[in-house]
Design an enzyme around this catalytic site. Structure first.
Site, mmCIF file in Angstrom:
data_model
loop_
_atom_site.group_PDB
_atom_site.id
_atom_site.type_symbol
_atom_site.label_atom_id
_atom_site.label_comp_id
_atom_site.label_asym_id
_atom_site.label_seq_id
_atom_site.Cartn_x
_atom_site.Cartn_y
_atom_site.Cartn_z
ATOM 1 N N TRP A 199 1.912 -70.482 77.547
ATOM 2 C CA TRP A 199 1.390 -69.128 77.689
ATOM 3 C C TRP A 199 0.397 -68.988 77.182
ATOM 4 C CZ3 TRP A 199 2.733 -67.026 73.272
ATOM 5 C CH2 TRP A 199 4.262 -67.352 72.957
ATOM 6 N N ASN A 200 0.356 -69.594 75.787
ATOM 7 C CA ASN A 200 -0.117 -68.482 74.450
ATOM 8 C C ASN A 200 -2.384 -68.668 74.481
ATOM 9 O OD1 ASN A 200 0.099 -71.278 74.215
ATOM 10 N ND2 ASN A 200 0.027 -71.299 71.676
ATOM 11 N N LYS A 257 1.537 -77.273 85.987
ATOM 12 C CA LYS A 257 2.265 -75.740 86.221
ATOM 13 C C LYS A 257 2.109 -74.894 84.350
ATOM 14 C CE LYS A 257 5.909 -74.592 84.961
ATOM 15 N NZ LYS A 257 6.253 -73.039 84.846
ATOM 16 N N GLY A 310 7.064 -75.895 73.610
ATOM 17 C CA GLY A 310 7.661 -76.059 72.629
ATOM 18 C C GLY A 310 8.690 -77.111 72.135
ATOM 19 N N GLU A 353 2.574 -82.285 73.215
ATOM 20 C CA GLU A 353 2.038 -80.667 71.512
ATOM 21 C C GLU A 353 2.512 -80.096 71.478
ATOM 22 O OE1 GLU A 353 1.169 -78.291 69.630
ATOM 23 O OE2 GLU A 353 -1.095 -77.795 71.185
ATOM 24 N N LEU A 354 3.182 -79.773 70.149
ATOM 25 C CA LEU A 354 4.473 -78.396 70.120
ATOM 26 C C LEU A 354 4.831 -78.017 68.658
ATOM 27 C CD1 LEU A 354 7.101 -82.050 70.323
ATOM 28 C CD2 LEU A 354 6.143 -80.666 72.286
ATOM 29 N N CYS A 405 -0.175 -72.766 68.372
ATOM 30 C CA CYS A 405 0.207 -74.551 67.382
ATOM 31 C C CYS A 405 0.396 -74.389 66.417
ATOM 32 C CB CYS A 405 0.320 -74.438 68.745
ATOM 33 S SG CYS A 405 -1.462 -75.277 68.914
ATOM 34 N N GLU A 429 9.475 -73.123 63.412
ATOM 35 C CA GLU A 429 8.416 -72.175 63.673
ATOM 36 C C GLU A 429 8.871 -71.203 64.066
ATOM 37 O OE1 GLU A 429 6.941 -73.876 67.261
ATOM 38 O OE2 GLU A 429 4.872 -73.193 65.859
HETATM 39 O O1 TXE Z 1 7.841 -72.645 76.119
HETATM 40 P P1 TXE Z 1 8.588 -73.394 76.970
HETATM 41 P P2 TXE Z 1 8.523 -71.175 75.627
HETATM 42 C C1 TXE Z 1 7.081 -73.197 71.265
HETATM 43 C C2 TXE Z 1 7.428 -71.683 70.315
HETATM 44 C C3 TXE Z 1 8.229 -70.737 71.236
HETATM 45 C C4 TXE Z 1 8.684 -71.628 71.476
HETATM 46 C C5 TXE Z 1 9.059 -71.904 73.596
HETATM 47 O O2 TXE Z 1 8.185 -72.113 68.629
HETATM 48 O O3 TXE Z 1 8.917 -69.474 70.596
HETATM 49 O O4 TXE Z 1 8.277 -72.942 71.421
HETATM 50 O O5 TXE Z 1 8.681 -71.067 73.916
HETATM 51 C C6 TXE Z 1 7.711 -75.358 81.016
HETATM 52 N N1 TXE Z 1 10.558 -78.914 82.710
HETATM 53 N N2 TXE Z 1 5.321 -72.800 71.869
HETATM 54 O O6 TXE Z 1 9.628 -70.831 76.409
HETATM 55 O O7 TXE Z 1 9.257 -73.352 76.978
HETATM 56 C C7 TXE Z 1 7.532 -73.883 80.833
HETATM 57 O O8 TXE Z 1 7.379 -72.997 81.839
HETATM 58 C C8 TXE Z 1 9.835 -78.692 82.808
HETATM 59 C C9 TXE Z 1 4.413 -73.437 71.180
HETATM 60 O O9 TXE Z 1 7.825 -70.115 76.400
HETATM 61 O O10 TXE Z 1 8.122 -75.136 75.745
HETATM 62 C C10 TXE Z 1 6.197 -73.482 80.661
HETATM 63 O O11 TXE Z 1 4.705 -73.710 81.501
HETATM 64 N N3 TXE Z 1 9.290 -77.446 82.071
HETATM 65 C C11 TXE Z 1 3.934 -73.588 71.873
HETATM 66 C C12 TXE Z 1 6.017 -75.203 79.038
HETATM 67 O O12 TXE Z 1 6.583 -75.782 79.696
HETATM 68 C C13 TXE Z 1 9.126 -77.200 81.655
HETATM 69 C C14 TXE Z 1 3.737 -72.881 72.767
HETATM 70 C C15 TXE Z 1 5.888 -74.536 78.184
HETATM 71 O O13 TXE Z 1 6.840 -73.474 77.917
HETATM 72 C C16 TXE Z 1 10.594 -76.741 81.563
HETATM 73 C C17 TXE Z 1 4.288 -71.974 73.583
HETATM 74 C C18 TXE Z 1 11.589 -77.959 82.159
HETATM 75 N N4 TXE Z 1 12.825 -78.159 82.072
HETATM 76 C C19 TXE Z 1 5.651 -71.948 73.154
HETATM 77 N N5 TXE Z 1 11.188 -75.780 80.684
HETATM 78 C C20 TXE Z 1 2.192 -74.839 71.069
HETATM 79 N N6 TXE Z 1 2.967 -75.566 70.895
HETATM 80 O O14 TXE Z 1 1.304 -74.069 71.319
HETATM 81 C C21 TXE Z 1 9.889 -74.818 80.681
HETATM 82 N N7 TXE Z 1 8.821 -75.783 81.376
#
Ligand code: TXE
Length: 493
Positions: free
Chosen positions: A153-154, A177, A231, A252-253, A286, A385
């Site tokens: 979402w960021n 997605k 994440g 990219e995490l 990130c 993080e």
């Molecule tokens: O991200 P998620 P979230 C980090 C940041 C944050 C943490 C959690 O530290 O606090 O991640 O954020 C999809 N199978 N970053 O919960 O869950 C989800 O719908 C397949 C770093 O918002 O990683 C979304 O489209 N897909 C980061 C995408 O994964 C799945 C940016 C990311 O969501 C899924 C954001 C599954 N089982 C958060 N579960 C960066 N690197 O910039 C979720 N998703």
């Protein structure tokens, strides 16, 4: 307030979920729903992946030359450029990012498409100087097939662009997605892709939650590559899903990137670099420079100047041009930030600034720019993080200690080095284990510059000249030139 209603894009059609289910996207500045979107389940994902597979095999896409694909990408870049204000406003409303930041990001987006468009017809294979004189061999780069793009979402548009453009340049098809918290602009991007002339089914978007929609997509047997940003916990699910059919992966995490300030640095620039690193985008980046490592001799002055500058940051409605920091994108993210700041203090960190929600009107998910001083580098706040406007600062005595701290991390995405000493800058650029090094600058991006991480920050690189190759399979073709009959079939040739 009436809700904006969105549909998904599957096979060039705008559709609801087959179940009819929907979910709401919330405006982070108001803390209330503003849009209603289809909640896709397994059946919808099936439709989207099948459409992408059909499009991958159809002559309308498969038969296009790489040059023609490049032209479509160029047109898409132009269309984005023509609608940039609309897209910037939409993204700001959906994820609470500052309008000045989304304007900057969307304004640059056409460059990604134009740059990648130019790469489409430059994927040259090689002729191989074989050690077998009666054989001729060459290599060809071919598309992989259906790609799943999982977007957070960021920075939805930017993080989609760096997947979508190279995937299409190489001739793949894609199912995107977007995050359940910020899907609107990705649906608009699909609309522009259709307008640009990409055949139906080449770009599809399914909306919904991660564990349902996202998981159904990443485990689908026809998905041959998954490009994921998000994440680490989610990434582990994605990696397990990919094992089903060995889908290729890029991850990219995020990270815990150090911003290292030496005593000889231009302190004013370093302070601005620290602000850019951790308070811009409310730290939801990130590459956030969330660890500030500051040399003893300038530590007190640097901290005082940083606090003075950060206290002047204007927090407010992200859609107001004057605002410099907006809200957290989600209520959960605000809760994570609050929990981690409290934990840091209980582990012995000293709160120097912030650490609370600002006194503003309304219910937005705002948090003040926050600074925590740490005496030890093993505190959780130095290792995990936060993804919010929270910097942890620590002092170091010399270059060796700075390097040891910089590398004492499970992550390795980015690092900032602030010094006027050229030799030191290059030494640290060589020795710091991270995918991006910024010397006397921070948070710079370019279509030409690869991004991606070492260690737990993931693998694979996005952007840059090799980004399209990451969406290809390499094929080796052998031609027997010999007029003689095939020799002994039981010996490898
Ligand atoms: O991200 P998620 P979230 C980090 C940041 C944050 C943490 C959690 O530290 O606090 O991640 O954020 C999809 N199978 N970053 O919960 O869950 C989800 O719908 C397949 C770093 O918002 O990683 C979304 O489209 N897909 C980061 C995408 O994964 C799945 C940016 C990311 O969501 C899924 C954001 C599954 N089982 C958060 N579960 C960066 N690197 O910039 C979720 N998703």
């Amino acid at each position: 307030m009436t809700l904006a209603r969105f549909q998904m894009c599957i096979d060039g059609q705008w559709v609801d979920a087959l179940s009819g289910k929907t979910f709401h996207s919330l405006n982070p500045a108001l803390g209330e729903a503003w849009a209603e979107l289809p909640d896709a389940d397994e059946a919808d994902v099936e439709r989207a992946v099948q459409a992408a597979q059909r499009a991958f095999e159809a002559p309308a896409w498969r038969g296009l030359s790489a040059t023609a694909r490049g032209k479509l990408l160029r047109r898409l870049g132009d269309l984005i450029g023509a609608r940039k204000e609309e897209l910037a406003q939409l993204e700001s409303r959906d994820n609470g990012k500052l309008i000045r930041e989304t304007r900057g990001q969307v304004g640059y987006l056409p460059e990604f498409f134009h740059y990648t468009a130019g790469l489409a017809d430059k994927l040259e294979g090689g002729t191989l100087p074989l050690d077998k004189p009666d054989m001729f061999a060459y290599t060809v780069h071919e598309p992989i097939g259906v790609v799943a793009g999982i977007i957070p979402w960021n920075s939805p548009l930017y993080l989609t662009a760096i997947k979508l453009a190279p995937a299409l340049a190489a001739g793949n098809t894609i199912v995107l997605k977007p995050s359940e918290h910020a899907s609107a602009t990705i649906l608009e991007l699909a609309r522009l892709a259709l307008e640009a002339g990409f055949p139906a089914g080449v770009v599809n978007v399914v909306t919904g939650y991660g564990p349902s929609t996202g998981a159904a997509l990443t485990r689908h047997p026809l998905v041959r590559k998954i490009a994921f940003t998000g994440g680490a916990a989610t990434a582990r699910h994605v990696v397990r899903s990919s094992a089903e059919n060995f889908a290729k992966l890029s991850l990219e995490l995020g990270g815990k990137s150090p911003n290292i300030i030496f005593a000889d640095a231009d302190l004013e620039s370093a302070v601005n670099g620290a602000v850019a690193g951790i308070y811009a985008a409310s730290g939801q980046s990130c590459v956030a420079g969330s660890r500030l490592l500051v040399q003893d001799a300038v530590y007190d002055e640097f901290v005082a100047r940083l606090i003075e500058r950060a206290r002047r940051i204007r927090i407010g409605n992200p859609q107001d041009d004057a605002s410099e920091m907006g809200p957290m994108a989600t209520e959960q993210q605000l809760a994570i930030v609050e929990r981690m700041v409290a934990q840091a203090q209980s582990e012995g960190a000293t709160l120097l600034m912030g650490g609370r929600r600002p006194a503003l009107d309304g219910n937005g998910w705002y948090y003040e720019p926050t600074l925590l001083a740490c005496a030890r580098h093993d505190l959780t706040i130095m290792q995990e993080e936060v993804f919010g406007p929270v910097a942890a600062v620590i002092r170091f005595k010399d270059e060796a200690e700075a390097l040891a701290m910089a590398n004492d991390s499970q992550f390795g995405l980015a690092a900032g080095i602030w010094t006027r000493d050229l030799g030191r800058a290059h030494r640290l650029a060589r020795d710091v284990r991270s995918g991006i090094i910024w010397v006397n600058t921070y948070r710079a991006v370019s279509a030409m510059a690869p991004i991606g991480g070492f260690k737990n920050s993931g693998y694979g690189r996005e952007s840059g000249i090799d980004s399209v190759l990451a969406y290809t399979e390499l094929k080796t073709v052998w031609i027997n030139l010999s007029p003689a009959p095939m020799p002994d079939p039981f010996v490898m040739r």
